[in-house]
Design a protein around this motif. Structure first.
Motif, mmCIF file in Angstrom:
data_model
loop_
_atom_site.group_PDB
_atom_site.id
_atom_site.type_symbol
_atom_site.label_atom_id
_atom_site.label_comp_id
_atom_site.label_asym_id
_atom_site.label_seq_id
_atom_site.Cartn_x
_atom_site.Cartn_y
_atom_site.Cartn_z
ATOM 1 N N GLU A 16 0.939 -1.247 -0.054
ATOM 2 C CA GLU A 16 0.055 0.067 0.026
ATOM 3 C C GLU A 16 0.723 1.298 0.072
ATOM 4 O O GLU A 16 0.467 2.214 -0.482
ATOM 5 C CB GLU A 16 -1.006 -0.137 1.381
ATOM 6 C CG GLU A 16 -1.930 1.259 1.221
ATOM 7 C CD GLU A 16 -2.668 1.127 2.330
ATOM 8 O OE1 GLU A 16 -3.291 2.519 2.603
ATOM 9 O OE2 GLU A 16 -2.976 0.166 3.065
ATOM 10 N N GLU A 18 3.849 1.483 -1.465
ATOM 11 C CA GLU A 18 4.133 1.680 -2.787
ATOM 12 C C GLU A 18 3.257 2.369 -3.388
ATOM 13 O O GLU A 18 3.688 2.985 -4.421
ATOM 14 C CB GLU A 18 4.746 0.323 -3.161
ATOM 15 C CG GLU A 18 6.277 -0.122 -2.544
ATOM 16 C CD GLU A 18 6.648 -1.254 -3.148
ATOM 17 O OE1 GLU A 18 5.818 -2.279 -3.324
ATOM 18 O OE2 GLU A 18 7.858 -1.410 -3.095
ATOM 19 N N ARG A 19 2.122 1.855 -3.617
ATOM 20 C CA ARG A 19 1.159 2.183 -4.471
ATOM 21 C C ARG A 19 0.561 3.638 -4.231
ATOM 22 O O ARG A 19 0.229 4.587 -5.092
ATOM 23 C CB ARG A 19 -0.188 1.530 -4.099
ATOM 24 C CG ARG A 19 -0.374 0.155 -4.788
ATOM 25 C CD ARG A 19 -1.577 -0.549 -4.730
ATOM 26 N NE ARG A 19 -2.123 -0.477 -3.814
ATOM 27 C CZ ARG A 19 -2.218 -1.473 -2.763
ATOM 28 N NH1 ARG A 19 -1.471 -2.549 -3.089
ATOM 29 N NH2 ARG A 19 -2.943 -1.460 -1.710
ATOM 30 N N THR A 20 0.955 4.173 -2.912
ATOM 31 C CA THR A 20 0.342 5.577 -2.470
ATOM 32 C C THR A 20 1.162 6.755 -3.061
ATOM 33 O O THR A 20 2.519 6.495 -2.769
ATOM 34 C CB THR A 20 0.145 5.859 -1.079
ATOM 35 O OG1 THR A 20 -0.536 4.760 -0.507
ATOM 36 C CG2 THR A 20 -0.500 6.877 -0.660
#
Length: 451
Positions: A16, A18-20
């Protein structure tokens, strides 16, 4: 708070994080180049006037760098120097660094984010980073080194491109985010809170190299070690290393309250500097240094039985001549700084004719930092945290250190919403005991309330 910060604080999984999306800017304590002349002709260079807390642009990580979400940080005297623009404005360091070109050019900005301590969570890792991953809990070594310099492979502190992060570089630790090289990362001790972990690296690592490392004084059992400023950040770790190593710690402090704090650390002998006639931080002439040194030597010999083998020196102009005089024949003065001034005067006869040594020491290399961190992670060395401020009050925290009104280390909460968070090994914490983990906290709170 931006979405990534919210995810970090909530304990989001690495995927999460890394995705943000990275925010375009972030909150940081910083100084501005336009203010560099503000203290010209001013006697009280009050750092509350030059330190700002506000939003600054987010830098892009280089391939060998990581972006860390800073949960907590701490105040060091180099932040005071930066905010006073002394001995030179640190923007000169950033300009010189940027001349290398490439990624170094990012550091030459009209602002400098300061701070050389930090604990937090890795949120981005460059393509060349091998040993660290997003989500890792880390503390940060303040030494930025160049691993492509030959000297760095003998001792990273000998490299000509070694720099103090957050002092000689930009993007320091008194902020919501910081940018550091992967070679600055160390695992966070699992039993410590964010603020306890954040206060150790610079001062504990520096004291370890000065006293324990084979590049420093290499203290041994029974060594008498005189520690100037024993209640400060460096001194409070020095006392612990001397005691752990079987040495005899002799601390010099500036007040009865600081004396009580150092006694709580286990210092064998504590001397108020007023007892020896050292009642100021100005220049000490060679003649006066000898007078003070004689008084100091008499006290130490009366209580301990012999002269110091080693003097732990970082005060500088006010004490250095005394240190050279008082250390025993064949002994060593190990120095890492000069908070009262860097132009030292002393009678050289007492150095050369009594075969004494002066050892220059600066921060610590990564191996020394890991060895020091191991002792902290085992509960053998305790944090020197004494007071805690929010990031918004960094100017007040730095002023406390500037006026030498602090004890131990002054911590700063950055992204951490409150104290007491970040512990991932509560069992070890319980075994060590809460009462042992923060020996200076009661004294620091009392000291800060005096000002």
């Amino acid at each position: 708070m931006d979405l990534l910060s919210e995810a970090v604080v909530a304990g989001a999984a690495p995927a999460e994080l890394e995705r943000t999306r990275l925010p375009d800017d972030y909150v940081a304590a910083h100084i501005r180049a336009e203010d560099a002349g503000m203290f010209t002709g001013v006697s009280d260079k009050d750092v509350r006037k030059s330190l700002r807390v506000g939003r600054v642009p987010m830098p892009e990580p280089a391939p060998d760098e990581v972006l860390v979400a800073v949960m907590a940080s701490a105040i060091n005297y180099n932040t005071v120097w930066s905010a006073m623009f002394e001995p030179v404005p640190t923007f000169r360091f950033l300009e010189q660094y940027a001349r290398q070109g490439g990624w170094a050019g990012r550091h030459d900005l009209p602002h400098q984010v300061v701070g050389s301590d930090g604990a937090g969570v890795v949120v981005r890792a460059g393509s060349g980073v091998r040993h660290w991953r997003v989500g890792d809990h880390v503390v940060i070594s303040p030494a930025q080194v160049d691993d492509q310099e030959p000297a760095s492979h003998a001792d990273a502190m000998l490299g000509s491109e070694q720099r103090a992060w957050g002092f000689e570089t930009n993007f320091g630790g008194l902020a919501h985010y910081t940018l550091v090289r992967a070679s600055q990362l160390i695992p966070k001790p699992a039993h410590l809170t964010w603020e306890e972990a954040a206060c150790n690296t610079l001062c504990a690592g520096t004291a370890y190299r000065m006293l324990v490392s084979d590049r420093g004084a290499r203290i041994k059992q029974g060594d008498v070690v005189l520690i100037w400023g024993a209640a400060g950040g460096l001194g409070s770790y020095a006392v612990q290393f001397v005691r752990n190593g079987g040495g005899i710690a002799v601390g010099v402090v500036g007040s009865p309250e600081k004396a009580r704090a150092v006694e709580a650390l286990g210092c064998d002998l504590v001397i108020d500097r007023r007892e020896i006639g050292l009642d100021g931080d100005g220049d000490t002439t060679p003649e006066r240094a000898i007078e003070i040194g004689k008084r100091l030597g008499r006290i130490v010999r009366a209580e301990v039985g012999e002269d110091p083998h080693v003097v732990f020196e970082h005060v500088g102009q006010a004490t250095f001549g005394v240190s050279v005089f008082v250390v025993r024949r064949g002994g060593a003065v190990v120095t890492c700084g000069s908070s009262t001034g860097h132009l030292h005067r002393f009678d050289n006869r007492y150095l050369w004719m009594k075969l004494k040594r002066v050892i220059g020491s600066h921060v610590a290399n990564l191996q020394e930092q890991w060895e020091c961190n191991r002792l902290i992670a085992m509960g053998r060395i305790m944090p020197a945290l004494s007071a805690l401020y929010p990031l918004s009050e960094v100017p007040e925290a730095a002023r406390l250190v500037q006026r030498n009104r602090h004890i131990g280390k002054v911590g700063v909460l950055c992204l951490a919403p409150g104290p007491g968070l970040g512990v991932t090994d509560p069992a070890l914490r319980d075994r060590i005991g809460e009462d042992r983990l923060n020996p200076l906290l009661p004294f620091g709170q009392a000291q800060a309330s005096i000002d």
